[in-house]
Write an enzyme that holds these catalytic residues in place. Structure first.
Site, short mmCIF file in Angstrom:
data_model
loop_
_atom_site.label_atom_id
_atom_site.label_comp_id
_atom_site.label_asym_id
_atom_site.label_seq_id
_atom_site.Cartn_x
_atom_site.Cartn_y
_atom_site.Cartn_z
N GLU A 10 -6.08 -10.71 -1.08
CA GLU A 10 -6.88 -10.46 0.14
C GLU A 10 -8.37 -10.44 -0.21
OE1 GLU A 10 -5.44 -7.07 2.32
OE2 GLU A 10 -3.35 -7.57 1.98
N GLU B 231 0.81 -1.24 0.00
CA GLU B 231 0.00 0.00 0.00
C GLU B 231 0.83 1.28 0.00
OE1 GLU B 231 -2.87 -0.45 3.17
OE2 GLU B 231 -3.34 -2.49 2.55
O1 G3I Z 1 -3.98 -7.64 19.04
C1 G3I Z 1 -4.86 -6.64 19.57
C2 G3I Z 1 -5.52 -7.16 20.83
O2 G3I Z 1 -4.52 -7.38 21.83
C3 G3I Z 1 -6.54 -6.14 21.32
O3 G3I Z 1 -7.22 -6.66 22.44
C4 G3I Z 1 -7.53 -5.82 20.22
C5 G3I Z 1 -8.48 -4.74 20.68
O4 G3I Z 1 -9.04 -4.12 19.58
O5 G3I Z 1 -6.83 -5.35 19.03
C6 G3I Z 1 -5.93 -6.34 18.54
O6 G3I Z 1 -5.27 -5.83 17.40
C7 G3I Z 1 -6.08 -5.82 16.22
C8 G3I Z 1 -5.34 -6.60 15.14
O7 G3I Z 1 -6.08 -6.54 13.89
C9 G3I Z 1 -5.17 -8.08 15.51
O8 G3I Z 1 -6.42 -8.67 15.65
C10 G3I Z 1 -6.24 -4.37 15.78
O9 G3I Z 1 -7.04 -3.69 16.73
C11 G3I Z 1 -6.93 -4.33 14.42
O10 G3I Z 1 -6.92 -3.00 13.91
C12 G3I Z 1 -6.15 -5.19 13.43
O11 G3I Z 1 -6.88 -5.18 12.21
C13 G3I Z 1 -6.16 -5.74 11.10
C14 G3I Z 1 -5.95 -4.64 10.05
O12 G3I Z 1 -5.28 -5.21 8.92
C15 G3I Z 1 -5.12 -3.52 10.62
O13 G3I Z 1 -4.96 -2.55 9.60
C16 G3I Z 1 -7.01 -6.83 10.50
O14 G3I Z 1 -7.13 -7.91 11.41
C17 G3I Z 1 -6.38 -7.34 9.20
O15 G3I Z 1 -7.26 -8.24 8.53
C18 G3I Z 1 -6.10 -6.17 8.27
O16 G3I Z 1 -5.44 -6.67 7.13
C19 G3I Z 1 -5.02 -5.67 6.18
C20 G3I Z 1 -3.82 -6.24 5.46
O17 G3I Z 1 -2.81 -6.57 6.39
C21 G3I Z 1 -3.32 -5.25 4.42
N1 G3I Z 1 -4.40 -4.92 3.48
C22 G3I Z 1 -5.59 -4.38 4.13
C23 G3I Z 1 -6.12 -5.38 5.14
C24 G3I Z 1 -7.37 -4.85 5.77
O18 G3I Z 1 -7.10 -3.67 6.50
#
Ligand code: G3I
Length: 379
Positions: free
Chosen positions: A266, A161
């Site tokens: 994705e 990105e």
């Molecule tokens: O690990 C913490 C946890 O300890 C905490 O309790 C919880 C509370 O909200 O958050 C957890 O972290 C989360 C993390 O995923 C792991 O689950 C984050 O809040 C959350 O924002 C994060 O979201 C991820 C996102 O990327 C972040 O930008 C999504 O799971 C993931 O599917 C998404 O994947 C991205 C690709 O890597 C790149 N392309 C876009 C795609 C969608 O955004």
């Protein structure tokens, strides 16, 4: 919709409902029969992004589904900077090691996601203010991580990105301190750390003309620097409101013409409305708890199941048409419940973007994706 088409549609709906209702009995055959990876064997790899519970094997039903349907896996979050390299001199490899172990056990093609991305950076990186320090971070981050998994991780999303929607460079910390040279440096560092791993550029909406143009310019810069780039990942976060099939096809052709493997990295198809779909809506308005934005909390209506199935079918028809250019299709999650789209862009919704439901049962969309290969064989 003409009367004849409407009748056809009704016949299709009823056949879908019948097939979905048979999924229980088929389920037994399904567990012994061929999976997605078998149906598309010889066309392209089929995979899924795995969240931590799946990497750790905490769900035996999911474990079986992953083994049966996918010949490639990607780590949804656990190889991102904030989790694998949380402090300058501290790495946390436990989950990434488990990911590699799982993939090797299942003989799956392994992705490293992702080395250089402006999001989910460890706090220490976001505090870097000098170009030299950021270069040093990139060198240590990429060399340490790619070096550790040399010969084990088959391919890396080296840069993720890097572009804005109009195709210009995103003003990230990397671009602001190092200019677009950071992209070439990232690929060079990855290539040095593992000369055999495939190296990709990954982004969303790069099937759209303006952003595709920017991606092509970026790829040409890497190639002009004499650095290897093996493929481009079109993320494929699309909507049931309609897939940009013409743009997707043109992108497959244009990226392939650069000598690159083309992948959907994705893939998911949201069935829920989003703020930007609402004419005149304030996209920053907090829609949490809005019934209008979360219309299917108790289940997806058959009509929407069928629409989703038809969108997936049209996409896979196109991918099979270009199977000589497409090397991989990875879904961004294993089943509806594990999808990030239940929490983005609005938290607490119930989305249905993938091929398997919350009980890991195949949805009508799964059967339509599988039938693409059956129909391909019909005389
Ligand atoms: O690990 C913490 C946890 O300890 C905490 O309790 C919880 C509370 O909200 O958050 C957890 O972290 C989360 C993390 O995923 C792991 O689950 C984050 O809040 C959350 O924002 C994060 O979201 C991820 C996102 O990327 C972040 O930008 C999504 O799971 C993931 O599917 C998404 O994947 C991205 C690709 O890597 C790149 N392309 C876009 C795609 C969608 O955004």
């Amino acid at each position: 919709m003409g009367f004849a088409r409407f009748c056809l549609f009704l016949m299709f709906v009823s056949s879908m409902v019948f097939m979905a209702s048979c999924s229980k009995t088929d389920g037994k055959k399904e567990s012994l029969g061929r999976g997605l990876k078998d149906a598309y064997k010889g066309d392209f790899l089929i995979g899924a992004a795995l969240g931590r519970p799946y990497i750790l094997g905490q769900d035996s039903v999911a474990d079986m589904l992953i083994k049966k349907h996918f010949n490639t896996i990607s780590p949804e979050n656990d190889m991102k900077c904030e989790l694998i390299h949380p402090e300058w001199n501290k790495y946390y490899f436990d989950i990434a090691d488990k990911f590699v172990e799982l993939g090797k056990e299942n003989n799956q093609f392994l992705l490293g996601h992702t080395l250089v991305w402006h999001s989910q950076l460890a706090p220490f990186v976001t505090k870097i203010t000098s170009a030299d320090s950021l270069r040093l971070f990139m060198k240590e981050h990429i060399s340490t991580i790619v070096g550790r998994y040399k010969g084990k991780i088959n391919a890396w999303d080296v840069v993720n990105e890097a572009l804005n929607e109009d195709g210009t460079m995103r003003k990230s910390i990397f671009y602001n301190l190092l200019g677009d040279q950071y992209i070439i440096d990232a690929f060079r560092l990855a290539q040095t750390a593992d000369p055999k791993a495939e190296l990709y550029y990954n982004d969303y909406n790069i099937e759209q003309p303006a952003k595709r143009k920017g991606a092509i310019e970026l790829i040409k810069k890497i190639q002009a620097a004499g650095i290897r780039i093996d493929g481009v990942g079109i993320q494929g976060h699309w909507s049931i409101r309609g897939l940009p099939l013409e743009d997707i096809e043109q992108s497959i052709l244009d990226y392939s013409a650069l000598g690159l493997k083309v992948m959907l990295t994705e893939l998911d198809i949201t069935v829920l409305p989003n703020p930007w779909d609402l004419r005149g809506a304030d996209v920053n308005q907090n829609f949490e708890g809005s019934a209008m934005m979360n219309p299917y909390p108790q289940g997806l209506p058959d009509s929407m199941q069928v629409k989703l199935a038809m969108e997936y079918e049209s996409l896979f028809d196109l991918l099979v048409k270009h199977k000589d250019k497409v090397s991989r299709v990875t879904f961004w999650g294993v089943n509806d419940e594990s999808s990030w789209l239940n929490g983005w862009p609005i938290r607490g919704r119930t989305n249905y973007p993938l091929l398997f439901d919350r009980n890991y049962q195949p949805k009508p969309a799964y059967y339509r994706v599988m039938s693409v290969k059956d129909e391909e064989k019909r005389p």
